[in-house]
Design a protein around this motif. Structure first.
Motif, PDB file in Angstrom:
ATOM      1  N   GLU A  58       0.825  -1.214   0.000  1.00 48.38           N
ATOM      2  CA  GLU A  58       0.000   0.000   0.000  1.00 48.38           C
ATOM      3  C   GLU A  58       0.859   1.265   0.000  1.00 48.38           C
ATOM      4  N   SER A  95       1.189  -7.160   1.181  1.00 45.85           N
ATOM      5  CA  SER A  95       0.161  -6.231   1.640  1.00 45.85           C
ATOM      6  C   SER A  95       0.201  -6.146   3.157  1.00 45.85           C
ATOM      7  N   GLN A  97      -2.586  -5.283   4.616  1.00 43.49           N
ATOM      8  CA  GLN A  97      -4.009  -5.472   4.921  1.00 43.49           C
ATOM      9  C   GLN A  97      -4.440  -6.930   4.901  1.00 43.49           C
ATOM     10  N   ARG A 127      -7.738  -7.531   0.182  1.00 41.51           N
ATOM     11  CA  ARG A 127      -6.725  -6.541  -0.189  1.00 41.51           C
ATOM     12  C   ARG A 127      -7.468  -5.437  -0.926  1.00 41.51           C
ATOM     13  N   SER A 129      -7.349  -2.007  -2.759  1.00 41.28           N
ATOM     14  CA  SER A 129      -6.418  -1.096  -3.440  1.00 41.28           C
ATOM     15  C   SER A 129      -7.109   0.229  -3.677  1.00 41.28           C
TER      16      SER A 129
END
Length: 190
Positions: A58, A95, A97, A127, A129
């Motif tokens: 991210e 990631s 997350q 995930r 985005s």
């Protein structure tokens, strides 16, 4: 010789550091301005440009949007004419997350506008985005497992062999629904 699994999940920090410095200089932006645009602390950007830290997927995406560059430009070192990337190798970022990792397989060559990634993901958090630069379209083909993929407001469930294309300049998700989910993702820059 086996690669340490922990090291394979980290982006090559020296390449990322050099790329960030190069792209920030190209854009003529200060550390403060790039950090502000990316929504990260100036000290975080300074550490990343120094080759320290452990950037999440991210954070790197936010920096790419702030610098208006394809994601691959931060990870793609110069290479020879013939390129082979063995399974489990290549510049990989994780990631923060979800249990999701993207490995850059091929970056845009001059006059082309696409990047190719191998994605591995496990069930759990999705995930999410944030929007990429205007006009970006993502193409995903599921190899193994199942996943919920697409725009955040209209994701679709994909099974092995299924394909989806969606605008990536809006919030979009990838959520593994089965253990061992693998996919190919192509980011197309228009």
């Amino acid at each position: 010789m086996a690669e340490d699994p922990a090291s394979s999940s980290k982006a090559p920090l020296k390449v990322v550091a050099a790329s960030l410095r190069r792209e920030r200089a190209r854009a003529g932006l200060s550390l403060t301005e790039v950090a502000r645009r990316a929504g990260i602390a100036k000290s975080t950007l300074s550490q990343l440009e120094s080759g320290m830290g452990n950037p999440s997927l991210e954070t790197l995406w936010a920096l790419c949007v702030a610098l208006d560059v394809p994601f691959s430009q931060l990870l793609d070192p110069p290479r020879l004419q013939v390129q082979v990337i063995r399974a489990g190798e290549g510049p990989t970022v994780a990631s923060s997350q979800a249990d999701y990792r993207a490995t850059l397989l091929a970056a845009c060559p001059p006059n082309a506008r696409r990047d190719i990634y191998s994605v591995t993901a496990e069930p759990g958090n999705q995930r999410l985005s944030q929007p990429h630069t205007p006009g970006v379209v993502e193409h995903v083909v599921i190899g193994t497992g199942r996943a919920l993929v697409g725009t955040a407001d209209q994701p679709v469930e994909l099974h092995p062999g299924d394909y989806v294309a969606y605008p990536a300049d809006v919030p979009h998700i990838f959520q593994a629904l089965e253990s061992g989910t693998r996919a190919m993702l192509v980011s197309e820059y228009t």
